[in-house]
Motif scaffolding. Structure first.
Motif, PDB file in Angstrom:
ATOM      1  N   ALA A  75      12.468   6.701 -64.804  1.00  0.00           N
ATOM      2  CA  ALA A  75      12.867   7.568 -63.683  1.00  0.00           C
ATOM      3  C   ALA A  75      12.509   9.027 -63.947  1.00  0.00           C
ATOM      4  O   ALA A  75      12.551   9.499 -65.084  1.00  0.00           O
ATOM      5  CB  ALA A  75      14.370   7.449 -63.445  1.00  0.00           C
TER       6      ALA A  75
ATOM      7  N   TYR B 146      13.759   2.977 -45.872  1.00  0.00           N
ATOM      8  CA  TYR B 146      14.484   2.319 -46.964  1.00  0.00           C
ATOM      9  C   TYR B 146      14.797   0.860 -46.608  1.00  0.00           C
ATOM     10  O   TYR B 146      14.685  -0.032 -47.451  1.00  0.00           O
ATOM     11  CB  TYR B 146      15.801   3.049 -47.257  1.00  0.00           C
ATOM     12  CG  TYR B 146      15.689   4.372 -47.983  1.00  0.00           C
ATOM     13  CD1 TYR B 146      14.512   4.765 -48.609  1.00  0.00           C
ATOM     14  CD2 TYR B 146      16.785   5.231 -48.074  1.00  0.00           C
ATOM     15  CE1 TYR B 146      14.419   5.976 -49.276  1.00  0.00           C
ATOM     16  CE2 TYR B 146      16.704   6.448 -48.745  1.00  0.00           C
ATOM     17  CZ  TYR B 146      15.518   6.816 -49.343  1.00  0.00           C
ATOM     18  OH  TYR B 146      15.435   8.021 -50.007  1.00  0.00           O
TER      19      TYR B 146
ATOM     20  N   ILE C 208      15.239  -0.910 -50.092  1.00  0.00           N
ATOM     21  CA  ILE C 208      15.837   0.013 -51.070  1.00  0.00           C
ATOM     22  C   ILE C 208      17.270   0.274 -50.661  1.00  0.00           C
ATOM     23  O   ILE C 208      17.537   0.736 -49.552  1.00  0.00           O
ATOM     24  CB  ILE C 208      15.036   1.335 -51.116  1.00  0.00           C
ATOM     25  CG1 ILE C 208      13.655   1.062 -51.715  1.00  0.00           C
ATOM     26  CG2 ILE C 208      15.776   2.397 -51.931  1.00  0.00           C
ATOM     27  CD1 ILE C 208      12.683   2.198 -51.593  1.00  0.00           C
TER      28      ILE C 208
ATOM     29  N   ARG D  57      20.482   4.365 -59.128  1.00  0.00           N
ATOM     30  CA  ARG D  57      19.054   4.631 -58.923  1.00  0.00           C
ATOM     31  C   ARG D  57      18.884   5.631 -57.790  1.00  0.00           C
ATOM     32  O   ARG D  57      19.486   5.487 -56.735  1.00  0.00           O
ATOM     33  CB  ARG D  57      18.316   3.334 -58.572  1.00  0.00           C
ATOM     34  CG  ARG D  57      18.269   2.342 -59.721  1.00  0.00           C
ATOM     35  CD  ARG D  57      17.519   1.089 -59.318  1.00  0.00           C
ATOM     36  NE  ARG D  57      16.105   1.348 -59.079  1.00  0.00           N
ATOM     37  CZ  ARG D  57      15.192   1.419 -60.030  1.00  0.00           C
ATOM     38  NH1 ARG D  57      15.548   1.259 -61.292  1.00  0.00           N
ATOM     39  NH2 ARG D  57      13.928   1.636 -59.761  1.00  0.00           N
TER      40      ARG D  57
ATOM     41  N   SER E  11      12.868   5.547 -56.173  1.00  0.00           N
ATOM     42  CA  SER E  11      12.488   4.146 -55.936  1.00  0.00           C
ATOM     43  C   SER E  11      11.422   4.050 -54.843  1.00  0.00           C
ATOM     44  O   SER E  11      10.442   3.309 -54.970  1.00  0.00           O
ATOM     45  CB  SER E  11      13.713   3.322 -55.520  1.00  0.00           C
ATOM     46  OG  SER E  11      14.675   3.324 -56.546  1.00  0.00           O
TER      47      SER E  11
ATOM     48  N   ARG F 142       7.511   2.758 -55.139  1.00  0.00           N
ATOM     49  CA  ARG F 142       7.007   1.679 -54.268  1.00  0.00           C
ATOM     50  C   ARG F 142       5.730   2.122 -53.569  1.00  0.00           C
ATOM     51  O   ARG F 142       4.772   1.344 -53.424  1.00  0.00           O
ATOM     52  CB  ARG F 142       8.067   1.294 -53.236  1.00  0.00           C
ATOM     53  CG  ARG F 142       9.182   0.434 -53.794  1.00  0.00           C
ATOM     54  CD  ARG F 142       8.703  -0.967 -54.181  1.00  0.00           C
ATOM     55  NE  ARG F 142       8.400  -1.766 -53.016  1.00  0.00           N
ATOM     56  CZ  ARG F 142       9.337  -2.319 -52.236  1.00  0.00           C
ATOM     57  NH1 ARG F 142      10.632  -2.183 -52.521  1.00  0.00           N
ATOM     58  NH2 ARG F 142       8.997  -3.040 -51.193  1.00  0.00           N
TER      59      ARG F 142
END
Length: 223
Positions: free
Chosen positions: A106, A194, A199, A205, A210, A214
Motif C-alpha cells: 500500500a 467502487y 471494492i 484498506r 485499491s 485495479r
C-alpha cells in the motif's frame, strides 16, 4: 498515517544522477512544509542512513548503481511500515507496483522522469505517499486503455475518467473542478465505480489505493 502539523514533512531523496538529484533537492527544500533530510546516490548509503523515524517519505530512483529502488523501498518499508515511497524511473515501470510483496504494497507512488510531470504533480505525489496513498503518473495513465472483459472495461466513460484522475492523486474536489461537475456528482461516480469493481469500504484498506491498483492491473498501453 499522519504527519504532525507542527513539523515539516521529511523527505529523503535517493537518485544517482547528480543533476536530477540536486533538482529534486531544490524542489522539495523550496516547498513550504517540506524538509530534505538527505540526498543520496546509492542504495547502500540509503540503507545505512535511513533508520526508522529518520524520514516520512523516500523518493527513490528505480535504477540505482548498486541495486534497484523497489528492493530498497521494500527494505526501508519493512523497517518503518509508515514510510511513504515514491518511485521515479526513466522508463515506464509502473506495472512493477503490482509485484510488490503484499505486506508492503500500500501507498507506493510512481512517476516517470520522462513524462511532462509538473512540480505540482511531484509535490502532490510526495504528500500522497506520506499519508499512505498511491499516485500514478498522469501522462502514463492517459495512454492506458482497459483490457477487454475486465471490470474496469465495464465502467462508463465518465466513471473511467474519474478513476484515472483519482489514480493521478486528485481529490474529489479536484476531479470535480477538472471535469466541471459538482463534488457530490464526483462522489456518486466514485461510489458507482467502487461497486462495479467490487471494492468495499474495508477500514483496513484505502479504497482509493485499491481502485488505483485495479486500474493498473486491468489496463494496458493503447495500441
Amino acid at each position: 498515517m499522519s504527519i504532525p502539523s507542527t513539523r515539516p514533512l521529511r523527505v529523503v531523496v535517493v537518485e544517482d544522477q547528480p543533476l536530477f538529484r540536486s533538482m529534486l533537492e531544490r524542489t522539495f527544500a523550496g516547498t513550504p512544509g517540506m524538509q530534505v533530510v538527505a540526498a543520496l546516490g546509492t542504495s547502500t548509503e540509503a540503507l545505512r542512513m535511513v533508520r526508522p523515524g529518520f524520514a516520512d517519505v523516500a523518493v527513490l530512483d528505480i535504477d540505482l548503481p548498486d541495486g534497484n529502488g523497489i528492493a530498497l523501498g521494500v527494505s526501508l518499508r519493512r523497517r518503518q511500515p509508515t514510510l511513504g515511497i515514491l518511485l521515479l524511473s526513466a522508463h515506464d515501470a509502473m506495472a512493477l507496483l503490482l509485484d510488490l510483496p503484499s505486506d508492503v504494497a500500500a501507498g507506493w507512488g510512481y512517476l516517470s522522469k520522462t513524462s511532462s510531470t509538473s512540480e505540482a504533480v511531484l509535490i502532490g505525489a510526495v504528500r500522497a505517499a506520506a499519508v499512505g496513498e498511491t499516485v500514478l503518473d498522469p501522462a502514463l495513465l492517459a495512454r492506458m486503455t482497459p483490457r477487454a472483459g475486465s471490470d474496469v472495461a465495464r465502467l462508463t466513460d465518465r466513471q473511467y475518467e474519474v478513476l484515472r484522475l483519482l489514480a493521478a492523486g486528485l481529490s474529489n474536489a479536484g476531479i470535480g473542478e477538472k471535469l466541471g461537475i459538482t463534488e457530490k456528482s464526483v462522489q456518486n461516480h466514485v461510489n458507482a465505480m467502487y461497486a462495479t469493481l467490487g471494492i468495499d469500504a474495508d477500514p483496513q484498506r484505502n479504497p482509493r489505493v485499491s481502485a488505483t491498483l485495479r486500474l493498473l492491473e486491468e489496463t494496458g498501453p493503447a495500441h
